[in-house]
Structures are given as C-alpha cells and as structure tokens.
Design a protein around this motif. Sequence first.
Motif, PDB file in Angstrom:
ATOM      1  N   UNK A   1      36.760  34.305  39.225  1.00  0.00           N
ATOM      2  CA  UNK A   1      37.123  34.571  37.829  1.00  0.00           C
ATOM      3  C   UNK A   1      38.443  33.909  37.477  1.00  0.00           C
ATOM      4  N   UNK A   2      39.155  33.439  38.492  1.00  0.00           N
ATOM      5  CA  UNK A   2      40.392  32.680  38.326  1.00  0.00           C
ATOM      6  C   UNK A   2      40.175  31.454  37.448  1.00  0.00           C
ATOM      7  N   UNK A   3      38.966  30.927  37.466  1.00  0.00           N
ATOM      8  CA  UNK A   3      38.681  29.666  36.801  1.00  0.00           C
ATOM      9  C   UNK A   3      38.387  29.890  35.312  1.00  0.00           C
ATOM     10  N   UNK A   4      37.189  29.585  34.847  1.00  0.00           N
ATOM     11  CA  UNK A   4      36.901  29.617  33.414  1.00  0.00           C
ATOM     12  C   UNK A   4      37.003  31.004  32.806  1.00  0.00           C
ATOM     13  N   UNK A   5      36.705  32.054  33.580  1.00  0.00           N
ATOM     14  CA  UNK A   5      36.718  33.403  33.008  1.00  0.00           C
ATOM     15  C   UNK A   5      38.118  33.767  32.544  1.00  0.00           C
ATOM     16  N   UNK A   6      39.128  33.503  33.388  1.00  0.00           N
ATOM     17  CA  UNK A   6      40.510  33.619  32.911  1.00  0.00           C
ATOM     18  C   UNK A   6      40.773  32.491  31.918  1.00  0.00           C
ATOM     19  N   UNK A   7      40.648  31.268  32.393  1.00  0.00           N
ATOM     20  CA  UNK A   7      40.689  30.107  31.515  1.00  0.00           C
ATOM     21  C   UNK A   7      42.057  29.630  31.100  1.00  0.00           C
ATOM     22  N   UNK A   8      43.121  30.314  31.549  1.00  0.00           N
ATOM     23  CA  UNK A   8      44.455  29.882  31.148  1.00  0.00           C
ATOM     24  C   UNK A   8      45.443  29.906  32.311  1.00  0.00           C
ATOM     25  N   UNK A   9      44.922  29.869  33.550  1.00  0.00           N
ATOM     26  CA  UNK A   9      45.767  29.740  34.721  1.00  0.00           C
ATOM     27  C   UNK A   9      46.717  30.898  34.951  1.00  0.00           C
ATOM     28  N   UNK A  10      46.286  32.135  34.608  1.00  0.00           N
ATOM     29  CA  UNK A  10      47.206  33.261  34.653  1.00  0.00           C
ATOM     30  C   UNK A  10      47.075  34.128  35.893  1.00  0.00           C
ATOM     31  N   UNK A  11      45.864  34.358  36.373  1.00  0.00           N
ATOM     32  CA  UNK A  11      45.723  35.329  37.467  1.00  0.00           C
ATOM     33  C   UNK A  11      44.501  35.024  38.321  1.00  0.00           C
ATOM     34  N   UNK A  12      44.452  35.673  39.485  1.00  0.00           N
ATOM     35  CA  UNK A  12      43.336  35.539  40.405  1.00  0.00           C
ATOM     36  C   UNK A  12      42.323  36.653  40.169  1.00  0.00           C
ATOM     37  N   UNK A  13      41.083  36.387  40.526  1.00  0.00           N
ATOM     38  CA  UNK A  13      40.046  37.407  40.460  1.00  0.00           C
ATOM     39  C   UNK A  13      38.725  36.852  40.935  1.00  0.00           C
ATOM     40  N   UNK A  14      37.856  37.734  41.389  1.00  0.00           N
ATOM     41  CA  UNK A  14      36.523  37.335  41.819  1.00  0.00           C
ATOM     42  C   UNK A  14      35.515  38.375  41.400  1.00  0.00           C
ATOM     43  N   UNK A  15      34.229  38.040  41.512  1.00  0.00           N
ATOM     44  CA  UNK A  15      33.181  38.980  41.130  1.00  0.00           C
ATOM     45  C   UNK A  15      31.916  38.709  41.922  1.00  0.00           C
ATOM     46  N   UNK A  16      31.221  39.796  42.258  1.00  0.00           N
ATOM     47  CA  UNK A  16      29.923  39.747  42.927  1.00  0.00           C
ATOM     48  C   UNK A  16      28.933  40.464  42.019  1.00  0.00           C
ATOM     49  N   UNK A  17      27.875  39.777  41.599  1.00  0.00           N
ATOM     50  CA  UNK A  17      26.877  40.359  40.701  1.00  0.00           C
ATOM     51  C   UNK A  17      25.520  40.403  41.388  1.00  0.00           C
ATOM     52  N   UNK A  18      24.751  41.462  41.110  1.00  0.00           N
ATOM     53  CA  UNK A  18      23.504  41.674  41.840  1.00  0.00           C
ATOM     54  C   UNK A  18      22.675  42.727  41.113  1.00  0.00           C
ATOM     55  N   UNK A  19      21.416  42.864  41.538  1.00  0.00           N
ATOM     56  CA  UNK A  19      20.519  43.870  40.965  1.00  0.00           C
ATOM     57  C   UNK A  19      20.084  44.922  41.981  1.00  0.00           C
ATOM     58  N   UNK A  20      20.318  44.667  43.260  1.00  0.00           N
ATOM     59  CA  UNK A  20      19.823  45.513  44.343  1.00  0.00           C
ATOM     60  C   UNK A  20      20.828  46.619  44.661  1.00  0.00           C
ATOM     61  N   UNK A  21      20.611  47.804  44.125  1.00  0.00           N
ATOM     62  CA  UNK A  21      21.533  48.926  44.356  1.00  0.00           C
ATOM     63  C   UNK A  21      21.518  49.360  45.814  1.00  0.00           C
ATOM     64  N   UNK A  22      20.361  49.303  46.448  1.00  0.00           N
ATOM     65  CA  UNK A  22      20.265  49.705  47.855  1.00  0.00           C
ATOM     66  C   UNK A  22      21.131  48.805  48.734  1.00  0.00           C
ATOM     67  N   UNK A  23      21.096  47.503  48.478  1.00  0.00           N
ATOM     68  CA  UNK A  23      21.950  46.576  49.246  1.00  0.00           C
ATOM     69  C   UNK A  23      23.417  46.926  49.037  1.00  0.00           C
ATOM     70  N   UNK A  24      23.789  47.238  47.817  1.00  0.00           N
ATOM     71  CA  UNK A  24      25.177  47.612  47.538  1.00  0.00           C
ATOM     72  C   UNK A  24      25.553  48.884  48.271  1.00  0.00           C
ATOM     73  N   UNK A  25      24.738  49.913  48.145  1.00  0.00           N
ATOM     74  CA  UNK A  25      25.088  51.212  48.710  1.00  0.00           C
ATOM     75  C   UNK A  25      25.125  51.197  50.236  1.00  0.00           C
ATOM     76  N   UNK A  26      24.241  50.413  50.848  1.00  0.00           N
ATOM     77  CA  UNK A  26      24.140  50.433  52.304  1.00  0.00           C
ATOM     78  C   UNK A  26      24.972  49.358  52.995  1.00  0.00           C
ATOM     79  N   UNK A  27      25.351  48.291  52.257  1.00  0.00           N
ATOM     80  CA  UNK A  27      26.044  47.184  52.910  1.00  0.00           C
ATOM     81  C   UNK A  27      27.334  46.775  52.193  1.00  0.00           C
ATOM     82  N   UNK A  28      27.217  46.328  50.943  1.00  0.00           N
ATOM     83  CA  UNK A  28      28.389  45.780  50.265  1.00  0.00           C
ATOM     84  C   UNK A  28      29.501  46.806  50.085  1.00  0.00           C
ATOM     85  N   UNK A  29      29.145  48.013  49.663  1.00  0.00           N
ATOM     86  CA  UNK A  29      30.189  49.002  49.390  1.00  0.00           C
ATOM     87  C   UNK A  29      31.007  49.324  50.630  1.00  0.00           C
ATOM     88  N   UNK A  30      30.394  49.240  51.818  1.00  0.00           N
ATOM     89  CA  UNK A  30      31.122  49.492  53.062  1.00  0.00           C
ATOM     90  C   UNK A  30      32.235  48.477  53.257  1.00  0.00           C
TER      91      UNK A  30
END
Length: 400
Positions: A212-241
């Motif tokens: 998100x540091x890139x175009x989403x911010x778009x003005x060179x101000x801060x760092x950030x990232x994002x993970x997007x998905x549809x599988x709640x089970x994968x999130x609850x059992x793996x990613x959230x850990x």
Amino acid sequence: MTTEKKASDNWRAATRSVRGGTARTGFSETSEAIFMNSGYVYETAAEAEASFDGSGPERYVYSRFANPTVNMFEERLALLEGAKYCRATASGMSAVWNALAACTKAGGRVVGSRALFGSCEFILTTLLPRYGVETELVDGTDRAAWEAALSKPADAVFLETPSNPTLEVLDIAFIADLAHKAGAKVVVDNVFATPILQKPMELGADIVVYSATKHIDGQGRCLGGAILFNDKEWHDEHLTTFLRHTGPSMSPFNAWVLLKGLETLSLRIDQHIRNATALAEFLSEQPQVSRVIYPGLKSHPQHELAMKQMSGRGGGLIAIELAGGKKAAFSLLDNLKLIDISNNLGDAKSLATHPWTTTHQRVPAEDKITMGITEGMLRLSVGLEDIDDLKEDILAALSV
C-alpha cells in the motif's frame, strides 16, 4: 461508541473508495478518526477474561490484533478489490511473507514466476528454503514451464503481473487453473496494476497482496501492506496465527493516511495512465532508447493479454533500455532535473531507478539477465506532472 455506515451492494468502485468502511464515533466527524492507542480497557476482570477466551462479545483487545482505524482501511480496500476479507500489515513485504508462510510449511513446495521484485525473489529462493520449503521459479510467460512445474503437488504459487521491473504480463486464469489442480493457492502481487485496473480473484487467484506504500498511498508518505482473500477458514486456521504472534501490525496513523489515499486512487490512476501512455509513445521515438516496455503499447509481447486483464489500460510504469548500457542509464538519471532518482513507485511525483544497481542489486548477475534485467534498463514510475514537462526533462537528459 461508533456508528458504522455500511456499504451498499449497489455502490460503484469510486463511491466505495470514498465511503467504504466508514465508522464514525459519537462526535459524528466527517473524516475518519485515528485511534492511536495500543490497548483497550475492561469494566471488570471477568469481561477481560471473556474477551480473551472468546466467550464474550467481539471487541478490541489489543491493537496488534485489531484496531478501529486499521479495520476501516481493511474494509474499504476489500470493498474496492471485491474481496470478502482484508488484513493490513506494516509493509508490502510483510504482506508477501505472511501470505506465503500461511500457505506452506516445512516439507511443502512453492512455485513462483522468475520475474520478481528483489525482496520477493529472496523470499522464494533463500528464505523459504531455510525453513524446509522447496521452491521452483519458472519463466512466467512460458505455459509449458508452468505445466511442468505444476504437474507435481504444490502448496502455493506466487506471481507478479505486471512484474517488477520488466513489466511481464502473466495469464492469471491459466496459471490459477493449473495451480488449483496441483492443490496450490494462488498468491498474486497486484501492486503495479492496482485494484483499479486488475482484479486477480475474478481470474482465479486465491490471495492478493499489496504494498500500500505505492499507489494506494500515492504520495510517498508511509509504509503499509495488505492481504486480501475470500477463504475465512484459511485465515482462521493459518493466517491469523502468523499475524497475531509475529506482529506485523499496521500503524493506526498509517491506516488513516492510506484511507485518505484510497479516496483519490481512481482519479490518480487515470492520470498516471494518461501520462505513462503519452510518455511511452514519446520514448519510442527517441534514438537513444533501444527498447520501451509498456503494456499499453502494441509492441509489448503480452499486449493483448494486458488489455484483457488490466481493463484495457497499460498502468503507470514504464521500463526502457538504453543502448549505451549502465553508463548511458546513469547519465540519463544524473541529468534529470524534474524526475527524481528513487526506488519507490506509484508516487504523485515521477521517479526513476536503475534496477540492476538498486532494487535487484543483490540478485546474481546471471539471474538478472534471465529475468530480463539489463545494465541499460531504467524503470520509470510516471507521476502526475504536466506531460510536456516530463517529455522536456527526459529529452534534455538524453541530449547531454
């Protein structure tokens, strides 16, 4: 106490990028509030216990786990992407690492495209193997190579399209079909295309990651990232850990800045593309430039695929090759007066970098050549300036 303004299913992308995820406090503010706090308080010890054992109502317990401002950013980006869920991270590389780590484990296997950002290449070729994960890189534009690599089971497939910095465009739908038959989740780095131009999950991807540091911010101000998905089970059992216990949390202030960035993302991308298209055509006419790589040009090897996958537009990044190699590339950079030398991208200001010596410096020379990176290559992130000023700046630098 907050009151949430839920997004209408009928809202279009521009409206979602301005209104999505808004949660107002009792003060009824127009701009989103910044909740710059690390912890939260409980009325009783029993309430704290219930919050931690899950028996009580859902609430915030610690900003490493969740924060109201961060949640607003996550909901807004998910709405724009067309995903059910989003988890924000401290940086784009944190998003890449946590997404992949949540897909595999020791003894697992990950297949990736060869044309990758330097740090992504390091994760696949060095970091994952340290933890007992087999990795294989293939030529992302070679269908037979994908078929061979995915003829064996895999946990995950990772790819960038367009790739950094060579702007290769990969067939997401084709790769996703093969990956799913091999049992793999498909992770797509969508930074160059942004959610405005490309929706990888509509093409079969399981997970989309952003810096998100890139175009989403778009003005060179801060760092950030994002993970997007549809599988709640994968999130609850793996990613959230991984997220909960390794702590790659996004700062609430950064989340607020990125919320503001989403409000103008579509408008900025439109101008980035107008400028990049005009500049790519202009550069194609310059004798000092031996090659222009831009998905919006018919000369691009995957032009038709790019137009199909990227809403008929080429994006805001250009790669060029100078016949004079590194010396010519450095001369151009050093003689630019308007465009800045910087390894960032997606900024309102136009930026140029020499991938061989910056973003991909630590990649072995033979691997850089295999990836299509040459000593005469420059990557241009085209900003929002007047296009004639950009042309004049490059023409003057080429003429020295």
